[in-house]
Design a protein around this motif. Structure first.
Motif, mmCIF file in Angstrom:
data_model
loop_
_atom_site.group_PDB
_atom_site.id
_atom_site.type_symbol
_atom_site.label_atom_id
_atom_site.label_comp_id
_atom_site.label_asym_id
_atom_site.label_seq_id
_atom_site.Cartn_x
_atom_site.Cartn_y
_atom_site.Cartn_z
ATOM 1 N N LYS A 181 36.947 31.648 46.098
ATOM 2 C CA LYS A 181 36.802 33.039 46.548
ATOM 3 C C LYS A 181 37.282 33.190 47.984
ATOM 4 O O LYS A 181 37.634 32.226 48.647
ATOM 5 C CB LYS A 181 35.350 33.490 46.424
ATOM 6 N N GLU A 182 37.282 34.451 48.443
ATOM 7 C CA GLU A 182 37.690 34.822 49.802
ATOM 8 C C GLU A 182 39.102 34.320 50.125
ATOM 9 O O GLU A 182 39.368 33.827 51.221
ATOM 10 C CB GLU A 182 36.683 34.304 50.831
ATOM 11 N N LEU A 183 39.988 34.476 49.179
ATOM 12 C CA LEU A 183 41.361 34.013 49.325
ATOM 13 C C LEU A 183 42.232 35.047 50.026
ATOM 14 O O LEU A 183 42.024 36.247 49.881
ATOM 15 C CB LEU A 183 41.966 33.717 47.953
ATOM 16 N N THR A 184 43.205 34.582 50.772
ATOM 17 C CA THR A 184 44.307 35.422 51.223
ATOM 18 C C THR A 184 45.482 35.092 50.319
ATOM 19 O O THR A 184 45.961 33.956 50.301
ATOM 20 C CB THR A 184 44.674 35.145 52.689
ATOM 21 N N LEU A 239 42.470 37.058 39.449
ATOM 22 C CA LEU A 239 41.754 36.722 40.676
ATOM 23 C C LEU A 239 41.426 37.977 41.480
ATOM 24 O O LEU A 239 40.330 38.132 42.003
ATOM 25 C CB LEU A 239 42.599 35.771 41.527
ATOM 26 N N VAL A 240 42.403 38.879 41.557
ATOM 27 C CA VAL A 240 42.206 40.114 42.306
ATOM 28 C C VAL A 240 41.115 40.958 41.658
ATOM 29 O O VAL A 240 40.199 41.455 42.333
ATOM 30 C CB VAL A 240 43.528 40.905 42.393
ATOM 31 N N SER A 241 41.198 41.116 40.340
ATOM 32 C CA SER A 241 40.262 41.986 39.629
ATOM 33 C C SER A 241 38.829 41.474 39.678
ATOM 34 O O SER A 241 37.884 42.262 39.607
ATOM 35 C CB SER A 241 40.696 42.134 38.167
ATOM 36 N N GLN A 242 38.663 40.174 39.803
ATOM 37 C CA GLN A 242 37.324 39.601 39.869
ATOM 38 C C GLN A 242 36.816 39.455 41.298
ATOM 39 O O GLN A 242 35.800 38.796 41.551
ATOM 40 C CB GLN A 242 37.294 38.254 39.136
ATOM 41 N N GLY A 243 37.529 40.056 42.248
ATOM 42 C CA GLY A 243 37.063 40.079 43.623
ATOM 43 C C GLY A 243 37.157 38.758 44.351
ATOM 44 O O GLY A 243 36.427 38.527 45.321
ATOM 45 N N ALA A 256 39.776 37.700 46.038
ATOM 46 C CA ALA A 256 40.660 37.798 47.202
ATOM 47 C C ALA A 256 40.045 38.702 48.263
ATOM 48 O O ALA A 256 39.444 39.734 47.949
ATOM 49 C CB ALA A 256 42.022 38.343 46.787
ATOM 50 N N LYS A 257 40.191 38.300 49.519
ATOM 51 C CA LYS A 257 39.765 39.170 50.616
ATOM 52 C C LYS A 257 40.946 39.915 51.212
ATOM 53 O O LYS A 257 40.783 40.960 51.836
ATOM 54 C CB LYS A 257 39.052 38.368 51.699
ATOM 55 N N LYS A 258 42.158 39.382 51.012
ATOM 56 C CA LYS A 258 43.348 40.028 51.562
ATOM 57 C C LYS A 258 44.551 39.745 50.678
ATOM 58 O O LYS A 258 44.692 38.652 50.141
ATOM 59 C CB LYS A 258 43.625 39.531 52.988
ATOM 60 N N LEU A 259 45.410 40.748 50.533
ATOM 61 C CA LEU A 259 46.685 40.594 49.850
ATOM 62 C C LEU A 259 47.811 40.909 50.823
ATOM 63 O O LEU A 259 47.717 41.860 51.600
ATOM 64 C CB LEU A 259 46.804 41.554 48.663
ATOM 65 N N ILE A 260 48.880 40.119 50.760
ATOM 66 C CA ILE A 260 50.135 40.452 51.438
ATOM 67 C C ILE A 260 51.168 40.566 50.327
ATOM 68 O O ILE A 260 51.586 39.567 49.744
ATOM 69 C CB ILE A 260 50.546 39.388 52.466
ATOM 70 N N VAL A 261 51.550 41.804 49.986
ATOM 71 C CA VAL A 261 52.335 42.071 48.786
ATOM 72 C C VAL A 261 53.286 43.247 49.031
ATOM 73 O O VAL A 261 53.183 43.944 50.032
ATOM 74 C CB VAL A 261 51.415 42.415 47.587
ATOM 75 N N MET A 309 40.738 48.301 47.293
ATOM 76 C CA MET A 309 41.281 48.663 48.599
ATOM 77 C C MET A 309 40.632 49.942 49.109
ATOM 78 O O MET A 309 40.218 50.022 50.278
ATOM 79 C CB MET A 309 42.802 48.822 48.515
ATOM 80 N N MET A 310 40.529 50.946 48.262
ATOM 81 C CA MET A 310 39.950 52.226 48.662
ATOM 82 C C MET A 310 38.469 52.088 49.019
ATOM 83 O O MET A 310 37.950 52.817 49.855
ATOM 84 C CB MET A 310 40.134 53.256 47.552
ATOM 85 N N GLU A 311 37.795 51.134 48.383
ATOM 86 C CA GLU A 311 36.369 50.914 48.648
ATOM 87 C C GLU A 311 36.153 50.029 49.868
ATOM 88 O O GLU A 311 34.998 49.756 50.241
ATOM 89 C CB GLU A 311 35.696 50.280 47.426
ATOM 90 N N GLY A 312 37.231 49.561 50.487
ATOM 91 C CA GLY A 312 37.113 48.705 51.661
ATOM 92 C C GLY A 312 36.733 47.270 51.346
ATOM 93 O O GLY A 312 36.341 46.517 52.240
ATOM 94 N N LYS A 313 36.870 46.880 50.088
ATOM 95 C CA LYS A 313 36.514 45.520 49.682
ATOM 96 C C LYS A 313 37.706 44.576 49.650
ATOM 97 O O LYS A 313 37.536 43.374 49.427
ATOM 98 C CB LYS A 313 35.858 45.559 48.290
ATOM 99 N N LEU A 314 38.903 45.113 49.859
ATOM 100 C CA LEU A 314 40.113 44.303 49.812
ATOM 101 C C LEU A 314 41.090 44.813 50.863
ATOM 102 O O LEU A 314 41.447 45.991 50.861
ATOM 103 C CB LEU A 314 40.754 44.386 48.420
ATOM 104 N N GLU A 315 41.499 43.940 51.757
ATOM 105 C CA GLU A 315 42.513 44.293 52.749
ATOM 106 C C GLU A 315 43.889 44.072 52.134
ATOM 107 O O GLU A 315 44.131 43.032 51.513
ATOM 108 C CB GLU A 315 42.360 43.425 53.996
ATOM 109 N N VAL A 316 44.767 45.043 52.286
ATOM 110 C CA VAL A 316 46.117 44.928 51.725
ATOM 111 C C VAL A 316 47.139 45.180 52.827
ATOM 112 O O VAL A 316 47.112 46.215 53.489
ATOM 113 C CB VAL A 316 46.350 45.924 50.568
#
Length: 231
Positions: A50-53, A69-73, A75-80, A93-100
């Motif tokens: 968990k807590e992956l970038t 992995l993304v759907s199950q929470g 990841a903490k950050k995506l660079i895409v 992302m909208m809920e502030g649970k994932l930085e993109v």
């Protein structure tokens, strides 16, 4: 003199997972799920990492490839370059649970390539005077303005290939090649999941795309979960 023993980089899924830990930066090959290494990703889910970038082209689909992995929470950050194919990513992302961090697709690929060949970054005029420019340095070359896009590397790179020899030379299958060769070069430790493993000397040298010098570990794939999505 006795013949030199050839190097074998072949290992198991358990070997691969021993290098992947919470909070690591992980780069993945693939485009819309195609070319993601599913056996490694499923293993990561089972391990509970968990807590992956995560760095890669996109967020996949909710139930395919890296999208799991993304759907199950996990990841903490995506660079895409985009997340449009995975609505769960958008919701998180909208809920502030994932930085993109979004990067235009061509720019993203160049940043990965730069990381793989040891450059500090690349200059591009894409994104000037837009949201893409935020937090980036402008550079003037011959009177023209560019943005400095920093190179991308990762603790671990995971890629998918059609065939590997025991040294890690990789051959890809058609469009499943996509970003995998560049990702393979940009990881501090690169793991290749492949459909077939052969002995050194069995691959046609003209077909090898990724030289084994960039690959640290090769594992056998248990089968893909993305081919049906594009049929």
């Amino acid at each position: 003199m006795p013949p030199k023993k050839s190097i074998s980089k072949v290992g198991t899924l358990e070997d691969a997972l021993s290098y992947i830990h919470d909070r690591c930066t992980l780069m993945f090959g693939g485009f819309g799920g195609v070319g993601n290494p599913p056996t490694i990703i499923n293993g990561m889910l089972e391990k509970g990492v968990k807590e992956l970038t995560l760095i890669g082209n996109d967020a996949g689909f909710p139930t395919i490839g890296i999208g799991k992995l993304v759907s199950q929470g996990r990841a903490k950050k995506l660079i895409v370059s985009h997340i449009g194919s995975n609505p769960v990513a958008g919701q998180l992302m909208m809920e502030g649970k994932l930085e993109v961090e979004f990067s235009p697709q061509g720019t993203l690929v160049e940043r990965i390539r730069a990381g793989g060949v040891g450059l500090g970054g690349v200059l591009t005029d894409i994104g000037i005077d837009s949201m893409v420019e935020e937090g980036k340095q402008r550079v003037i070359v011959h009177g023209e303005e560019y943005l400095l896009e920093t190179a991308l590397t990762a603790d671990i790179a995971i890629v998918y290939a059609k065939t590997a020899d025991t040294f890690g030379n990789l051959v890809y299958e058609t469009s499943a090649r996509n970003t995998n060769p560049l990702v393979a070069m940009a990881g501090k430790f690169t793991i290749a999941e492949v459909e077939e493993i052969v002995e050194i000397g069995e691959l046609n040298p003209e077909m090898i795309v990724t030289p084994g010098v960039f690959v640290d570990l090769v594992i056998q794939s248990k089968g893909v979960d993305w081919k049906w999505a594009w049929e």
